[in-house]
Write a protein that holds these residues in place. Sequence first.
Motif, PDB file in Angstrom:
ATOM      1  N   ILE A  30      53.745  15.967  31.032  1.00  0.00           N
ATOM      2  CA  ILE A  30      55.081  15.551  31.449  1.00  0.00           C
ATOM      3  C   ILE A  30      55.103  15.505  32.970  1.00  0.00           C
ATOM      4  O   ILE A  30      54.796  16.495  33.636  1.00  0.00           O
ATOM      5  CB  ILE A  30      56.145  16.547  30.935  1.00  0.00           C
ATOM      6  CG1 ILE A  30      56.116  16.617  29.402  1.00  0.00           C
ATOM      7  CG2 ILE A  30      57.531  16.161  31.435  1.00  0.00           C
ATOM      8  CD1 ILE A  30      56.906  17.796  28.836  1.00  0.00           C
ATOM      9  N   GLU A  31      55.446  14.374  33.519  1.00  0.00           N
ATOM     10  CA  GLU A  31      55.550  14.226  34.971  1.00  0.00           C
ATOM     11  C   GLU A  31      56.942  14.705  35.407  1.00  0.00           C
ATOM     12  O   GLU A  31      57.953  14.109  35.028  1.00  0.00           O
ATOM     13  CB  GLU A  31      55.343  12.767  35.368  1.00  0.00           C
ATOM     14  CG  GLU A  31      55.455  12.498  36.855  1.00  0.00           C
ATOM     15  CD  GLU A  31      54.465  13.323  37.670  1.00  0.00           C
ATOM     16  OE1 GLU A  31      54.926  14.192  38.439  1.00  0.00           O
ATOM     17  OE2 GLU A  31      53.257  13.085  37.525  1.00  0.00           O
ATOM     18  N   PRO A  32      57.014  15.783  36.188  1.00  0.00           N
ATOM     19  CA  PRO A  32      58.322  16.358  36.529  1.00  0.00           C
ATOM     20  C   PRO A  32      59.155  15.533  37.511  1.00  0.00           C
ATOM     21  O   PRO A  32      60.372  15.716  37.581  1.00  0.00           O
ATOM     22  CB  PRO A  32      57.967  17.705  37.165  1.00  0.00           C
ATOM     23  CG  PRO A  32      56.555  17.968  36.787  1.00  0.00           C
ATOM     24  CD  PRO A  32      55.904  16.630  36.661  1.00  0.00           C
ATOM     25  N   THR A  33      58.521  14.644  38.263  1.00  0.00           N
ATOM     26  CA  THR A  33      59.231  13.908  39.309  1.00  0.00           C
ATOM     27  C   THR A  33      60.467  13.210  38.760  1.00  0.00           C
ATOM     28  O   THR A  33      60.402  12.473  37.771  1.00  0.00           O
ATOM     29  CB  THR A  33      58.303  12.871  39.962  1.00  0.00           C
ATOM     30  OG1 THR A  33      57.127  13.539  40.437  1.00  0.00           O
ATOM     31  CG2 THR A  33      58.999  12.178  41.113  1.00  0.00           C
ATOM     32  N   GLY A  34      61.608  13.465  39.392  1.00  0.00           N
ATOM     33  CA  GLY A  34      62.849  12.796  39.010  1.00  0.00           C
ATOM     34  C   GLY A  34      63.544  13.407  37.815  1.00  0.00           C
ATOM     35  O   GLY A  34      64.541  12.852  37.332  1.00  0.00           O
ATOM     36  N   GLN A  35      63.058  14.550  37.326  1.00  0.00           N
ATOM     37  CA  GLN A  35      63.678  15.188  36.173  1.00  0.00           C
ATOM     38  C   GLN A  35      64.126  16.605  36.526  1.00  0.00           C
ATOM     39  O   GLN A  35      63.526  17.267  37.373  1.00  0.00           O
ATOM     40  CB  GLN A  35      62.696  15.268  34.996  1.00  0.00           C
ATOM     41  CG  GLN A  35      62.192  13.933  34.493  1.00  0.00           C
ATOM     42  CD  GLN A  35      61.507  14.079  33.142  1.00  0.00           C
ATOM     43  OE1 GLN A  35      62.165  14.229  32.114  1.00  0.00           O
ATOM     44  NE2 GLN A  35      60.183  14.038  33.144  1.00  0.00           N
ATOM     45  N   SER A  36      65.161  17.063  35.842  1.00  0.00           N
ATOM     46  CA  SER A  36      65.595  18.446  36.018  1.00  0.00           C
ATOM     47  C   SER A  36      64.672  19.368  35.226  1.00  0.00           C
ATOM     48  O   SER A  36      63.979  18.930  34.289  1.00  0.00           O
ATOM     49  CB  SER A  36      67.032  18.622  35.525  1.00  0.00           C
ATOM     50  OG  SER A  36      67.091  18.497  34.109  1.00  0.00           O
TER      51      SER A  36
END
Length: 253
Positions: free
Chosen positions: A223-229
Amino acid sequence: MSVFKKLLDYLLSVVYAIYFGLLLLVYHVLQAAAFHGFGRPAHKKVVDYMNASITFGWLLTGTTVRFRQTTPLPTDRPIIFVANHQSMFDIPPIIWFLRAHTPTFVSKIELAHGTPAVSYNLRKSGAALIDRKDSKQAITEISRLGKLIQEQNLSAVIFPEGTRSPSGQMRPFVTGGVSVLLKRAPKALVVPIAIRGTGAFTPKGLFPLTSFSRLSWVALPPIEPTGQSVEEIVRQAESAIASELSHSLAEAK
């Protein structure tokens, strides 16, 4: 369960308990010699092989181990492995099969003493040893681990259920630990790991084990965390693990 199967469980558990106890004593000495004689890289090698020995020793009980990685993982950025938690035996295959990423665990502080080899490794590996009664200390320890994996492109392993779920029925994931890790390791990739069968294998701890169990570990797509809470990331990981466990259970029937 038949009387014969119960007797077999106890017999093979005795065999494994003897093997496991001797293994921990031997590897405790080897770890200390490697760490003090040759440094952390040598210590890591010994720990890797210790966990391989623990994992493949389960063959003594007729138990099979399956590890599957669904996609290649980078070694040039930190990784946060997020897994469900059923047993102390969840850990050895993660250390062995994902050794290229140097998995370092978030663990309760009580485990830092009392178990040969295992406690020594926790103290020397950089693990986050948290006091669950002291939230400030826990945050400080997890934060330190996040900084470590960020600076050295290592990996952290966290069990967001907070405690073991021997029944295999997952508890809701909490976000706190993952949040602290991501704050200190903003470049980290989040990788869910679905673990199946270890709770049934160790229903009462180390003795007796359930012989001829089938255990599996699946490293799911990252899971790419960028842009997500953090909440979105943890929910995605929880959903992915639950889906994999449901799928593997259906296949087993």
